[in-house]
Design a protein around this motif. Sequence first.
Motif, PDB file in Angstrom:
ATOM      1  N   MET A   1       1.063  -0.217   0.013  1.00 23.26           N
ATOM      2  CA  MET A   1      -0.077  -0.064  -0.007  1.00 23.26           C
ATOM      3  C   MET A   1       0.842   0.167   0.050  1.00 23.26           C
ATOM      4  SD  MET A   1      -2.111  -0.726  -0.305  1.00 23.26           S
ATOM      5  CE  MET A   1      -1.813  -0.866  -0.351  1.00 23.26           C
ATOM      6  N   THR A   2       1.856   1.566  -0.156  1.00 20.28           N
ATOM      7  CA  THR A   2       1.831   1.237  -0.203  1.00 20.28           C
ATOM      8  C   THR A   2       1.186   0.881   0.191  1.00 20.28           C
ATOM      9  OG1 THR A   2       3.653   0.836   1.149  1.00 20.28           O
ATOM     10  CG2 THR A   2       3.141   1.070   1.046  1.00 20.28           C
ATOM     11  N   PHE A   3       0.706   0.775  -1.308  1.00 26.05           N
ATOM     12  CA  PHE A   3      -0.348  -0.033  -0.954  1.00 26.05           C
ATOM     13  C   PHE A   3      -0.179  -1.140  -0.058  1.00 26.05           C
ATOM     14  CE2 PHE A   3      -3.944   1.056  -3.505  1.00 26.05           C
ATOM     15  CZ  PHE A   3      -3.377   2.161  -4.153  1.00 26.05           C
ATOM     16  N   ALA A   4      -0.595  -1.707   0.026  1.00 30.12           N
ATOM     17  CA  ALA A   4      -0.286  -2.599   0.978  1.00 30.12           C
ATOM     18  C   ALA A   4       0.826  -2.702   1.683  1.00 30.12           C
ATOM     19  CB  ALA A   4      -0.695  -3.300   0.992  1.00 30.12           C
ATOM     20  N   PRO A   5       0.957  -3.057   1.168  1.00 32.42           N
ATOM     21  CA  PRO A   5       1.758  -3.326   2.018  1.00 32.42           C
ATOM     22  C   PRO A   5       2.434  -2.379   2.196  1.00 32.42           C
ATOM     23  CG  PRO A   5       1.138  -5.074   1.095  1.00 32.42           C
ATOM     24  CD  PRO A   5       0.580  -4.206   0.412  1.00 32.42           C
ATOM     25  N   ARG A   6       2.685  -1.308   1.499  1.00 32.94           N
ATOM     26  CA  ARG A   6       3.055  -0.090   1.522  1.00 32.94           C
ATOM     27  C   ARG A   6       2.408   0.827   2.277  1.00 32.94           C
ATOM     28  NH1 ARG A   6       6.410   2.291  -2.539  1.00 32.94           N
ATOM     29  NH2 ARG A   6       5.098   3.848  -2.750  1.00 32.94           N
ATOM     30  N   ASP A 270      15.725   3.716   0.729  1.00 33.03           N
ATOM     31  CA  ASP A 270      16.888   3.674   0.457  1.00 33.03           C
ATOM     32  C   ASP A 270      17.127   2.596  -0.651  1.00 33.03           C
ATOM     33  OD1 ASP A 270      17.637   5.656   2.289  1.00 33.03           O
ATOM     34  OD2 ASP A 270      18.213   3.949   3.912  1.00 33.03           O
ATOM     35  N   ALA A 271      16.507   1.407  -0.480  1.00 33.59           N
ATOM     36  CA  ALA A 271      16.437   0.371  -1.462  1.00 33.59           C
ATOM     37  C   ALA A 271      15.906   0.920  -2.698  1.00 33.59           C
ATOM     38  CB  ALA A 271      15.920  -0.623  -0.943  1.00 33.59           C
ATOM     39  N   GLN A 272      15.101   1.528  -2.758  1.00 32.37           N
ATOM     40  CA  GLN A 272      14.112   2.023  -4.033  1.00 32.37           C
ATOM     41  C   GLN A 272      15.195   3.029  -4.567  1.00 32.37           C
ATOM     42  OE1 GLN A 272      10.770   3.607  -2.464  1.00 32.37           O
ATOM     43  NE2 GLN A 272       9.607   1.943  -2.832  1.00 32.37           N
ATOM     44  N   THR A 273      15.857   3.854  -3.811  1.00 30.03           N
ATOM     45  CA  THR A 273      16.940   4.578  -4.415  1.00 30.03           C
ATOM     46  C   THR A 273      18.004   4.024  -5.266  1.00 30.03           C
ATOM     47  OG1 THR A 273      16.208   6.614  -2.753  1.00 30.03           O
ATOM     48  CG2 THR A 273      18.468   6.820  -4.192  1.00 30.03           C
ATOM     49  N   LEU A 274      18.636   3.168  -4.552  1.00 32.03           N
ATOM     50  CA  LEU A 274      19.630   2.165  -5.302  1.00 32.03           C
ATOM     51  C   LEU A 274      19.187   1.631  -6.665  1.00 32.03           C
ATOM     52  CD1 LEU A 274      20.640  -0.119  -2.075  1.00 32.03           C
ATOM     53  CD2 LEU A 274      22.247   1.532  -3.355  1.00 32.03           C
ATOM     54  N   SER A 287       3.256  -4.238  -7.639  1.00 34.03           N
ATOM     55  CA  SER A 287       2.843  -3.656  -8.704  1.00 34.03           C
ATOM     56  C   SER A 287       2.718  -1.961  -8.197  1.00 34.03           C
ATOM     57  CB  SER A 287       1.578  -4.035  -9.218  1.00 34.03           C
ATOM     58  OG  SER A 287       0.723  -4.514  -8.260  1.00 34.03           O
ATOM     59  N   PHE A 288       2.455  -1.798  -7.145  1.00 35.20           N
ATOM     60  CA  PHE A 288       2.156  -0.508  -6.852  1.00 35.20           C
ATOM     61  C   PHE A 288       3.375   0.509  -6.929  1.00 35.20           C
ATOM     62  CE2 PHE A 288       2.431  -3.039  -2.988  1.00 35.20           C
ATOM     63  CZ  PHE A 288       3.322  -2.951  -2.627  1.00 35.20           C
ATOM     64  N   ASP A 289       4.552  -0.235  -6.930  1.00 29.31           N
ATOM     65  CA  ASP A 289       5.897   0.405  -7.019  1.00 29.31           C
ATOM     66  C   ASP A 289       6.212   0.844  -8.599  1.00 29.31           C
ATOM     67  OD1 ASP A 289       6.882   0.372  -4.377  1.00 29.31           O
ATOM     68  OD2 ASP A 289       7.058  -1.798  -4.654  1.00 29.31           O
ATOM     69  N   LEU A 290       5.563   0.428  -9.467  1.00 31.61           N
ATOM     70  CA  LEU A 290       5.962   0.570 -10.888  1.00 31.61           C
ATOM     71  C   LEU A 290       5.846   2.139 -11.142  1.00 31.61           C
ATOM     72  CD1 LEU A 290       6.631  -0.445 -13.752  1.00 31.61           C
ATOM     73  CD2 LEU A 290       4.037  -0.538 -14.174  1.00 31.61           C
ATOM     74  N   SER A 291       5.036   2.954 -10.823  1.00 33.86           N
ATOM     75  CA  SER A 291       4.685   4.285 -11.126  1.00 33.86           C
ATOM     76  C   SER A 291       6.018   4.960 -10.252  1.00 33.86           C
ATOM     77  CB  SER A 291       3.424   4.899 -10.875  1.00 33.86           C
ATOM     78  OG  SER A 291       3.269   4.794  -9.646  1.00 33.86           O
ATOM     79  N   VAL A 292       6.221   4.608  -9.321  1.00 34.26           N
ATOM     80  CA  VAL A 292       7.427   5.119  -8.409  1.00 34.26           C
ATOM     81  C   VAL A 292       8.643   5.042  -9.143  1.00 34.26           C
ATOM     82  CG1 VAL A 292       8.486   5.190  -6.114  1.00 34.26           C
ATOM     83  CG2 VAL A 292       5.992   4.844  -6.324  1.00 34.26           C
TER      84      VAL A 292
END
Length: 441
Positions: A1-6, A270-274, A287-292
């Motif tokens: 959710m994140t989505f969710a999980p986010r 930090d992981a996303q930035t890497l 799947s919610f990370d794709l647009s990010v």
Amino acid sequence: MTFAPRLAGSSRVRRTILTVAALSGALAVTACSPSSSDSSGGADAGADGKTTLTVWSWRVEDEAAYKKIFDAYEKSHPNVNIEFKAFKATEYNKILATGLAGANGPDVPQVRSYGQLQGTVASKSLLPLDGKIDLSGWDENVVASTKGKEDGKTYSVPLARQTVQMFYNQGLFDKNGIAAPTTWDGFVAANDKLMAAGVTPIAVGAKDDWTLPIVHEVLAGSRFGGKAFQSEVQSGKKSFTDPDWVGSVKVVADLAEYMPKNVTGVAQTDAQTLFSAEKAAMIPGGSFDLSVFQKANPAMKIGIFQVPPAPGSPSGSTATTAGWADGNFAVSARSKHPAEATELVTWMTSKEFGQMVNDDIKQLSAVPGVEPTDPLLKQMSDNYSKSGSPYLLLTDFRYGAPSGTELLGKGIQEMLLGSKDAATVSKELDTGIKTWFKPSA
């Protein structure tokens, strides 16, 4: 959710169960809630004679997309104005609890799903939608996200089908002569080659333990048996001490060498930035990370793949894509315009809305028959259709405390710190869940 999980974080996540106690306790958190004079609260018909509906969400990053979508609704419903308000995901549960208990909350709140919906249902903050919306023909795993556990009534309309998979940088793969792996040996060889080239193979943010059940599903869902294991653990034929489950947790430990150094000190951001900075070649995500990722580095060519089954996987096991429903919308029991609010959430079951969810929010719409136009979203959808499995600890083991995702997240974090092994993590997960979970047979 994140989505969710986010979830809730972004989502994703950040997904603490909204119990009745939390609801009442949150009333004291006035600093997080709009004041009684805040224009974001419920409103009567304005001077123009139009009805104003307020919609709340935890997806700040999707605000522009939602406003575009609701502009389309207003054009076909000229007597309605929609005010969309997004809050910080990590503060949303408390803000929503306060809003739903008062007079200035939303008409249409975005709500959590499965077990995290139950506290909101128990507080009688939502209107049942049975007989008002039609979810027949929808994925049963998606429909389950909308239900009250005790009364079986429907309380929300699912926004999106979330899936988890491995994202990878096609440019880095090509540069190092690597193709998306289709076997476990090929997956390990790709990690070795990337590490030898000075590239972090797998970006993981283990400081945020909510991410670790997702990492586990991506890396080892097929190792424990995916959907087949779900039915066996629900019926009591198997438990989380089963060798296949323990083996799946061990997969995460075995792959730790390919994660960032001191991984338990690395946050998810930090992981996303890497990954976005092209210093890591892969990242397990939703799947919610794709647009990010697409917004963070539009020039990077992103691919996805299902991690192949690890050695020891159940006979006939194939690569899986775990999924669930998230970001659902409901009608507040305190709405001054329940008929108009219900009409809005009914529209959210339409293909018109579903297509805009796919195209503008870049989420996999939960509406059946809606086809993604983004090729990566389509691949995610196709993978789930062909070899989908439930994100088990979220869809089935968040109906009590401690929740399955909480237990596994903390357990894997401790395993990566070296203080526990896979068998201990699995045993503590099983013991914690059995304080409230009863098998169906």
